[in-house]
Design an enzyme around this catalytic site. Structure first.
Site, PDB file in Angstrom:
ATOM      1  N   SER A 108       0.832  -1.211   0.000  1.00  0.00           N
ATOM      2  CA  SER A 108       0.000   0.000   0.000  1.00  0.00           C
ATOM      3  C   SER A 108       0.869   1.266   0.000  1.00  0.00           C
ATOM      4  O   SER A 108       0.479   2.288  -0.573  1.00  0.00           O
ATOM      5  CB  SER A 108      -0.975   0.001   1.176  1.00  0.00           C
ATOM      6  N   ASN A 109       2.042   1.201   0.618  1.00  0.00           N
ATOM      7  CA  ASN A 109       2.939   2.364   0.567  1.00  0.00           C
ATOM      8  C   ASN A 109       3.479   2.579  -0.844  1.00  0.00           C
ATOM      9  O   ASN A 109       3.580   3.716  -1.308  1.00  0.00           O
ATOM     10  CB  ASN A 109       4.083   2.207   1.568  1.00  0.00           C
ATOM     11  N   ASN A 161      13.362   3.900   4.833  1.00  0.00           N
ATOM     12  CA  ASN A 161      12.430   2.908   5.371  1.00  0.00           C
ATOM     13  C   ASN A 161      11.267   3.650   6.008  1.00  0.00           C
ATOM     14  O   ASN A 161      11.413   4.805   6.420  1.00  0.00           O
ATOM     15  CB  ASN A 161      13.124   2.041   6.426  1.00  0.00           C
ATOM     16  N   HIS A 204       8.545   3.167   9.172  1.00  0.00           N
ATOM     17  CA  HIS A 204       8.305   2.363  10.365  1.00  0.00           C
ATOM     18  C   HIS A 204       7.010   2.855  11.021  1.00  0.00           C
ATOM     19  O   HIS A 204       6.821   4.061  11.182  1.00  0.00           O
ATOM     20  CB  HIS A 204       9.480   2.511  11.338  1.00  0.00           C
ATOM     21  N   GLY A 235      21.823  -0.186  11.917  1.00  0.00           N
ATOM     22  CA  GLY A 235      20.979  -0.662  13.021  1.00  0.00           C
ATOM     23  C   GLY A 235      19.582  -1.025  12.536  1.00  0.00           C
ATOM     24  O   GLY A 235      19.273  -0.957  11.345  1.00  0.00           O
TER      25      GLY A 235
END
Ligand code: GRF
Length: 213
Positions: free
Chosen positions: A23-24, A119, A121, A155
Site C-alpha cells: 500500500s505504501n 524505510n 516504520h 541498526g
C-alpha cells in the site's frame, strides 16, 4: 507532472522493495500519477514470489521482479544481496524505498546506496522499534502513535529521521484499527519524504536531517 513540482530537475529514480501488500508503494505511484511527486519508479523488487506489491507494480507498467533472498530468513546478505544490487543498478535506481520489506539490510546494500535507502516504520521512533510497533504502542498504553520515514543505517529502525506523522490512540482502538489509522498517515509521509529528496531539500548532518525551506 505540474511545472511547480517538477522544476527543472529530472525525475528522481526510485526503486521500491517490499514483502507484502504494497500500500505504501501504491501511495508513491499515486503521488507520481497525480503530479505531486517528481519521481519515476524504475523497478519494484520483492523477496516473496506472490507478494501483491509486484502485482500492483505490473498493473502500472513498472518492472517488477521476485528475487529470492534465500538461504537467509531475516536478512538480505551474501549472493542474494549482490543480486538485488545488480538489479537496482541495472535499472538506474538513485533512491531505494523499503516499503514493508521484512528483512534487515546489510552493509553491501548500504554501501552501494549511501544515505539513499529509506524505510518507513509504523511508530514514532525511537519509540517502539521492531515488529508490530502499533501493538507495542497500544500494549504500552501510549496516547499517541504514528509513523516515521528514516534513512536506513546499520541498526534496526535507528537511522536519521526525515518525516514523522502522529495519530492519536483512541479508547476503543484495537491493533487493527490503530494500524489502519497509522497507514493513512504513512501514505502521506512517504511521498512527502520523497518530495523533499526529489527537490534536493535534504542534507544529512550526523543524526539530523536538515530540511531546506
Ligand atoms: C507498513 O505498516 C510499514 O510501516 C511497515 O510495513 C507495513 C507495510 O505495508 N514497515 P504495505 O506493504 O506498504 O501496505
Amino acid at each position: 507532472m505540474s511545472t511547480k513540482e517538477s522544476g527543472s530537475r529530472p525525475p528522481l529514480r526510485v526503486a521500491v522493495i517490499g514483502s507484502g501488500k504494497g500500500s505504501n508503494c501504491q501511495s508513491i505511484i499515486d503521488a507520481i500519477d497525480a503530479g505531486k511527486l517528481n519521481a519515476k519508479i524504475v523497478c519494484v523488487i520483492s523477496d516473496v514470489e506472490n507478494a501483491f506489491i509486484l502485482e500492483r507494480a505490473r498493473k502500472h507498467g513498472i518492472p517488477a521482479q521476485f528475487i529470492s533472498a534465500a538461504p537467509f530468513k531475516t536478512k538480505l546478505d551474501g549472493e542474494a544481496e549482490q543480486n538485488y544490487i545488480a538489479f537496482l543498478k541495472n535499472h538506474g535506481a538513485e533512491v531505494i524505498v523499503l516499503a514493508g520489506f521484512m528483512r534487515i539490510v546489510k552493509k553491501g546494500l548500504l554501501a552501494a546506496f549511501p544515505d539513499r535507502i529509506l524505510n518507513i516504520h509504523p511508530a514514532l521512533l525511537p519509540a517502539f522499534p521492531g515488529m508490530e510497533s502499533w501493538k507495542q504502542a497500544l500494549d504500552y498504553g501510549a496516547k499517541v502513535a504514528g509513523c516515521t520515514v528514516h534513512l536506513v543505517d546499520a541498526g534496526t529502525d535507528t537511522g536519521p529521521v526525515i518525516v514523522q506523522r502522529a495519530v492519536p490512540i483512541l479508547e476503543d482502538d484495537t491493533p487493527e484499527t490503530l494500524h489502519a489509522r497509522i497507514q493513512v498517515e504513512e501514505h502521506q509521509a512517504y511521498p512527502e519524504a520523497l518530495r523533499l529528496i526529489a527537490a534536493g531539500k535534504i542534507r544529512v548532518e550526523g543524526r539530523r536531517v536538515r530540511i531546506a525551506p
